[in-house]
Design an enzyme around this catalytic site. Structure first.
Site, mmCIF file in Angstrom:
data_model
loop_
_atom_site.group_PDB
_atom_site.id
_atom_site.type_symbol
_atom_site.label_atom_id
_atom_site.label_comp_id
_atom_site.label_asym_id
_atom_site.label_seq_id
_atom_site.Cartn_x
_atom_site.Cartn_y
_atom_site.Cartn_z
ATOM 1 C CD GLU A 26 -2.937 -1.271 2.362
ATOM 2 O OE1 GLU A 26 -2.504 -0.802 3.474
ATOM 3 O OE2 GLU A 26 -3.936 -1.809 2.326
ATOM 4 C CD GLU A 54 5.121 -21.199 11.960
ATOM 5 O OE1 GLU A 54 5.344 -21.350 13.064
ATOM 6 O OE2 GLU A 54 4.062 -20.588 11.418
#
Length: 273
Positions: free
Chosen positions: A81, A112
């Site tokens: 953004e 992960e």
């Protein structure tokens, strides 16, 4: 003191499957309201990281977010953004997630837990001491993130983190740790809830404040935003009308001519100053 994951502790609420919709909503809302207060306690930590990030970006460096699962996705959202909001290049703020881009939509098994991949992912972007790397992990224990920050430290790269447990391995690794302790989740262990909200709030603070410090906001307006759709073009026209006290038609003409609110304001000031 032993490290305890408060994000994994049992919910304050029991028998969720027996509650009404209204009861569930009130419970979730009650817990959510506690998050901004937890963030408030971490403001001094957030400020220190922002100052470090601003310093590096002013010198041409970049900001990296690195995480897994929800944490990784939130970092990617914030990074993605920045270009449309503040007009910066896509390689100024970069979000990385364990498992790569496919993990944005679907969980990648064991991603992960890969201790070496985080550093490899950073190296693909030629990470250097000019940059800042912020690890995001609610638990504060994610191997993909912790090991990446450890190697950043060894390579003289500034590190920060956002975690929701106090005294975690991630916080002890990061040079600028942010610990927002939100406590047990409404659904036990579901850290996409309060912990995720806390991380989003902190990410908003980091990117917005850094971009303001870099001069990407004038007054309270996003003068460098990309005019990528009709809504943003209309917003740009309103900005020019208010800033320059001109008509809608004049503002539209200026925006079409310069393609950017800041450029239009600057040019108008030179010719009408």
């Amino acid at each position: 003191m032993a490290f305890i994951k408060t994000t994994e502790q049992s919910s304050y609420y029991t028998d969720l499957d027996k509650k009404s919709v209204g009861e569930l909503l009130r419970g979730i809302n009650t817990e959510d309201k506690s998050v901004p207060f937890a963030v408030e306690k971490a403001l001094p930590q957030i400020e220190k990281l922002i100052l470090a990030v601003t310093n590096k970006l002013k010198s041409g460096g970049r900001l990296f977010y690195i995480g897994s699962g929800t944490s990784g996705r939130l970092g990617i959202v914030d990074a993605s953004e920045c270009p449309p909001t503040f007009g910066v290049s896509h390689d100024v703020v970069i979000g990385l997630i364990a498992g790569g881009d496919q993990a944005i939509r679907k969980a990648v098994e064991n991603a992960e837990d890969d201790r070496s991949q985080g550093w490899k992912d950073l190296q693909e972007h030629a990470v250097s001491p000019k940059d800042v790397v912020v690890g995001i992990a609610a638990s504060g224990t994610t191997p993909y993130v912790v090991e990446a920050l450890q190697l950043c430290n060894k390579n003289d790269i500034v590190t920060g983190c956002i975690t929701c447990n106090e005294g975690s391995p991630l916080a002890s690794t990061a040079q600028y740790p942010i610990e927002v302790v939100v406590g047990p989740e409404f659904v036990t262990g579901s850290s996409r809830m309060k912990a995720g909200t806390a991380q989003k709030l902190v990410l908003n603070m980091i990117s917005t404040t850094v971009m303001i410090q870099l001069g990407k906001v004038k007054g309270n307006r996003m003068v460098d935003m990309q005019l990528s759709n009709d809504k943003l073009v209309e917003r740009g026209i309103r900005m020019l009308m208010e800033e320059l006290t001109i008509t809608q038609e004049e503002a539209k003409t200026l925006l079409e001519q310069y393609g950017n609110v800041r450029s239009a304001i600057t040019s108008y000031g030179k010719t009408h100053g």
